[in-house]
Enzyme design. Structure first.
Site, PDB file in Angstrom:
ATOM      1  N   GLY A 214       0.841  -1.201   0.000  1.00  0.00           N
ATOM      2  CA  GLY A 214       0.000   0.000   0.000  1.00  0.00           C
ATOM      3  C   GLY A 214       0.873   1.247   0.000  1.00  0.00           C
ATOM      4  O   GLY A 214       1.850   1.316   0.743  1.00  0.00           O
TER       5      GLY A 214
ATOM      6  N   ASP B 195      -0.404   1.959   8.415  1.00  0.00           N
ATOM      7  CA  ASP B 195      -1.002   1.168   9.506  1.00  0.00           C
ATOM      8  C   ASP B 195      -0.203   1.229  10.817  1.00  0.00           C
ATOM      9  O   ASP B 195      -0.730   0.905  11.876  1.00  0.00           O
ATOM     10  CB  ASP B 195      -1.118  -0.301   9.085  1.00  0.00           C
ATOM     11  CG  ASP B 195      -2.157  -0.512   7.991  1.00  0.00           C
ATOM     12  OD1 ASP B 195      -2.856   0.460   7.654  1.00  0.00           O
ATOM     13  OD2 ASP B 195      -2.253  -1.636   7.482  1.00  0.00           O
TER      14      ASP B 195
ATOM     15  N   MET C 220      -8.649   2.944   8.100  1.00  0.00           N
ATOM     16  CA  MET C 220      -7.895   1.777   7.633  1.00  0.00           C
ATOM     17  C   MET C 220      -7.186   1.085   8.781  1.00  0.00           C
ATOM     18  O   MET C 220      -7.061   1.622   9.877  1.00  0.00           O
ATOM     19  CB  MET C 220      -6.908   2.195   6.558  1.00  0.00           C
ATOM     20  CG  MET C 220      -7.550   2.244   5.198  1.00  0.00           C
ATOM     21  SD  MET C 220      -6.321   2.485   3.925  1.00  0.00           S
ATOM     22  CE  MET C 220      -7.237   1.907   2.510  1.00  0.00           C
TER      23      MET C 220
HETATM   24  O1  F6P Z   1      -1.478  -1.739   4.520  1.00  0.00           O
HETATM   25  C1  F6P Z   1      -1.992  -0.496   4.255  1.00  0.00           C
HETATM   26  C2  F6P Z   1      -3.449  -0.579   3.904  1.00  0.00           C
HETATM   27  O2  F6P Z   1      -3.853   0.732   3.592  1.00  0.00           O
HETATM   28  C3  F6P Z   1      -4.362  -1.214   4.937  1.00  0.00           C
HETATM   29  O3  F6P Z   1      -4.730  -0.334   5.981  1.00  0.00           O
HETATM   30  C4  F6P Z   1      -5.524  -1.644   4.101  1.00  0.00           C
HETATM   31  O4  F6P Z   1      -6.211  -2.702   4.694  1.00  0.00           O
HETATM   32  C5  F6P Z   1      -4.877  -2.065   2.831  1.00  0.00           C
HETATM   33  O5  F6P Z   1      -3.657  -1.366   2.742  1.00  0.00           O
HETATM   34  C6  F6P Z   1      -5.713  -1.835   1.605  1.00  0.00           C
HETATM   35  O6  F6P Z   1      -5.071  -2.416   0.526  1.00  0.00           O
HETATM   36  P1  F6P Z   1      -5.374  -2.088  -0.988  1.00  0.00           P
HETATM   37  O7  F6P Z   1      -4.932  -0.685  -1.254  1.00  0.00           O
HETATM   38  O8  F6P Z   1      -4.592  -3.094  -1.744  1.00  0.00           O
HETATM   39  O9  F6P Z   1      -6.849  -2.202  -1.149  1.00  0.00           O
END
Ligand code: F6P
Length: 323
Positions: free
Chosen positions: A11, A127, A169
């Protein structure tokens, strides 16, 4: 002449660009050539990389996201995928790799390091769930974005005597929800680390109204045992009995897309510079993080073997503060 590469993975997080800039410019200052890998480990496996000069990273320190692009690359979890990546690195004579990212990314970095390649990780995830760094790149900005949303929702909640649930998140970790809840003055905080049954949340909201509050704010982490959707359904089903109206706002990726604030720009700059310093000193297989106000290194083997814990006493404090 040393040649290194840098990638961003998982992410994205506000401040990743500042970290790339620091890696590139401190690398160039050491007389090295610095390659930027596109789209994380996918780009690495496909050999999608280019040499970056000082001007290629101009004007990015204030931008959110990552100029290199990011991706989640399941194929890199296989040995075949990692061997492909190693072949690409060796083919270009690259002698060191900087991986900017969170848990999944550093697990990949550790696997590559175990195969004998010099890798240095840079702690970056909104996170704040990465062992080896008290705070990671992007957390502060994401938190401020969540806070701004909470403040705005509180205003309209008060006008209508409503309850608002805000999902932030945090797939496995309640850090963002906990901190945003405390700083935003929430009436209830729901995080994966502690069970909080819907009935108990409802009674806390009811009590808040009975104490004369004009609004009630619940901050929920996306990974909580009862997520916002489940809680919304519960509140809808019991609306009449509960006696109040509840609205739900899911902040989602809005939290990840902001321009990095001063804290994240400075943190990312120091960690990025720390990563090239490590490679210069022949130190690799480590995560560069921030602990007790200093740039530190933690072996990647240790990072991937531990789960970062949050301070649950803060959750008890939040309950006292919400009176
Ligand atoms: O790990 C960072 C994060 O933003 C998490 O908080 C969230 O669950 C995840 O990435 C979302 O992932 P993606 O952007 O792949 O949907």
């Amino acid at each position: 002449m040393k040649r290194i590469a840098v990638l961003t993975s998982g992410g994205d997080a506000p401040g990743m660009n500042a970290a790339i800039r620091a890696v590139v410019r401190t690398g160039l200052a050491k007389g090295w050539e610095v390659y930027g890998v596109e789209a994380g480990y996918s780009g690495l496996m496909n050999g999608n990389m280019r040499s970056l000069g000082a001007r290629d990273v101009s004007g990015i320190i204030q931008q959110g996201g990552t100029m290199l692009g990011s991706a989640r690359a399941p194929e890199f979890k296989t040995e075949e995928g990692r061997l492909r990546a190693l072949r690409e690195l060796n083919r270009r004579g690259i002698e060191g790799l900087v991986v900017i990212g969170g848990n999944g990314s550093q697990t990949g970095a550790n696997a590559l390091s175990q195969m004998g390649f010099p890798v240095v990780g840079v702690a970056s995830t909104i996170d704040n769930d990465l062992y080896g760094s008290e705070i990671t790149i992007g957390v502060d900005t994401a938190l401020n974005i969540a806070l701004e949303a909470i403040d705005r929702l509180k205003t309209t909640a008060s006008s209508h005597q409503r309850a608002f649930m805000i999902e932030v998140m945090g797939r496995d970790c309640g850090y963002l929800a906990l901190m945003a809840g405390i700083a935003g003055g929430a009436e209830a905080i729901v995080i994966p680390e502690r069970e909080f049954p819907p009935e108990q949340i409802a009674s806390e909201l009811r009590e808040a109204y009975e104490r004369g509050k004009a609004h009630a704010i619940v901050v929920v982490a996306e990974g909580a045992q009862h997520n916002a959707e489940e809680l919304e359904q519960y509140f809808k089903q019991h609306e009449e009995r509960l006696g109040f109206d509840l609205r739900v706002t899911k902040l989602g990726h809005v939290q990840r897309g902001g321009e990095p604030g001063a804290f994240d720009r400075l943190l990312a700059t120091r960690l990025g510079a720390g990563a090239t310093r490590c490679l210069e000193q022949g130190q690799h297989g480590v995560l560069v993080g921030w602990n007790r106000s200093e740039v530190t290194t933690t072996p990647l083997t240790e990072v991937v073997a531990h789960k970062k814990q949050i301070d649950l006493s803060l959750l008890d404090l939040a309950v006292e503060l919400s009176q």
